[in-house]
Design an enzyme around this catalytic site. Structure first.
Site, PDB file in Angstrom:
ATOM      1  N   ASP A   1       1.314   2.833   8.757  1.00  0.00           N
ATOM      2  CA  ASP A   1       1.579   3.535   7.464  1.00  0.00           C
ATOM      3  C   ASP A   1       3.161   3.842   7.448  1.00  0.00           C
ATOM      4  O   ASP A   1       3.837   4.063   8.446  1.00  0.00           O
ATOM      5  CB  ASP A   1       0.893   4.714   7.223  1.00  0.00           C
ATOM      6  CG  ASP A   1      -0.466   4.375   6.612  1.00  0.00           C
ATOM      7  OD1 ASP A   1      -0.720   3.079   6.276  1.00  0.00           O
ATOM      8  OD2 ASP A   1      -1.447   4.943   7.066  1.00  0.00           O
TER       9      ASP A   1
ATOM     10  N   ARG B   1       1.715  -4.280   3.766  1.00  0.00           N
ATOM     11  CA  ARG B   1       1.053  -3.557   2.782  1.00  0.00           C
ATOM     12  C   ARG B   1       2.190  -3.467   1.757  1.00  0.00           C
ATOM     13  O   ARG B   1       3.247  -2.491   2.086  1.00  0.00           O
ATOM     14  CB  ARG B   1       0.239  -2.404   3.001  1.00  0.00           C
ATOM     15  CG  ARG B   1      -0.095  -1.477   1.960  1.00  0.00           C
ATOM     16  CD  ARG B   1      -0.822  -0.173   2.321  1.00  0.00           C
ATOM     17  NE  ARG B   1      -1.905  -0.292   3.283  1.00  0.00           N
ATOM     18  CZ  ARG B   1      -2.182   0.553   4.179  1.00  0.00           C
ATOM     19  NH1 ARG B   1      -1.405   1.685   4.258  1.00  0.00           N
ATOM     20  NH2 ARG B   1      -3.215   0.660   4.779  1.00  0.00           N
TER      21      ARG B   1
END
Length: 299
Positions: A125, A175
């Site tokens: 992330d 992402r």
């Protein structure tokens, strides 16, 4: 933030945890891994993929970081033993990036090595701007040895196009999201339309490079534009997926599944659910309206 939402955000921080959980449970699987596993099984039955994340970040010592790594190992084991259609998301500061970059690399390398053995995947992330370059450097080092690891790029950051052009050279799995952290206007776009425009520019840059992308958004406009881009480039489902947070825009989520595209839902869980809930509330004041309706409803 409008005055009502600002007031609600202030009030919620002083509410008992049990009351805060009443609205948080829509966005969080629960406090335990088993609760998250049960939720993933239900989503899998609907044809929806998942990424599991144990809540917690910015650990302050190596013992905490090692504990986080061991928990992540348990997630990987559970994904395999329960035959879940899911992968793992981790925050680099949770693995010690704020303590020492080399230490964080060793921690995450151990996890990526484990998922390589079982043909799974880890998403690193992205956190706030002090960690952007450090996270990309970490990915580059991991990619020298491993394939089953990817990263997040945030469309509101002005640097992101240059980052993607650089990361495309190492066949990065992305992402792509808008971004949630509060950043200075010197480094981040602030206007909704500008962020949307940049999101689509970045998406096309990734797609045209042939790299895999998780199209992470709840914005119906961006989803519709992504549909057009998918058709323009004649993409197969092997090249992309859509991604959403748990409990957000389930109508769009179900529409994407119905349209025959893959979608992955982010499933957070863990004992740090309260801190996550308050941070999400501060970063996304629109949730405050939802809280207001639910807390003051007699339904």
């Amino acid at each position: 933030m409008n005055p009502l939402n600002r007031l609600i955000v202030a009030i919620v921080q002083f509410m008992p945890k049990k009351l805060v959980w009443k609205f948080s449970k829509r966005y969080i699987a629960g406090a335990t891994l088993q609760e998250a596993v049960d939720l993933v099984k239900g989503l899998n039955k609907k044809g929806i993929l998942a990424t599991l994340d144990v809540l917690g970040e910015a650990v302050t010592n190596k013992d905490e970081a090692i504990k986080s790594k061991e928990e992540a190992k348990c997630i990987i084991d559970k994904i395999i033993s329960e035959n879940l259609d899911a992968n793992l998301s981790i925050k680099p500061t949770q693995m010690g990036l704020s303590i020492n970059s080399d230490f964080a690399y060793e921690q995450i390398s151990e996890l990526v090595s484990k998922v390589e053995e079982v043909n799974n995947f880890i998403r690193i992330d992205m956190e706030d701007s002090p960690y952007t370059t450090l996270t990309f450097d970490l990915l580059k080092k991991l990619k020298e040895k491993y394939n089953r690891v990817g990263v997040v790029v945030q469309a509101y950051l002005k640097r992101s196009l240059d980052d993607i052009k650089d990361l495309n050279k190492i066949n990065t799995n992305y992402r792509l999201c808008k971004g949630i952290y509060i950043e200075s206007q010197d480094i981040a776009y602030k206007k909704k339309e500008t962020i949307r425009e940049n999101y689509l520019k970045l998406l096309e840059e990734i797609i045209s490079s042939g790299n895999y992308v998780g199209i992470a958004t709840h914005d119906e406009y961006l989803i519709n534009e992504a549909y057009k881009m998918i058709k323009k480039y004649n993409l197969s489902n092997d090249n992309f997926e859509f991604q959403m947070l748990l409990g957000v825009r389930e109508d769009l989520r179900d529409r994407i599944v119905k349209d025959g595209y893959k979608i992955r839902v982010y499933i957070p869980y863990g004992e740090h659910w309260y801190n996550y809930s308050i941070r999400r509330l501060k970063e996304n004041p629109a949730i405050a309206g939802y809280i207001f309706k639910n807390l003051f409803s007699f339904k």
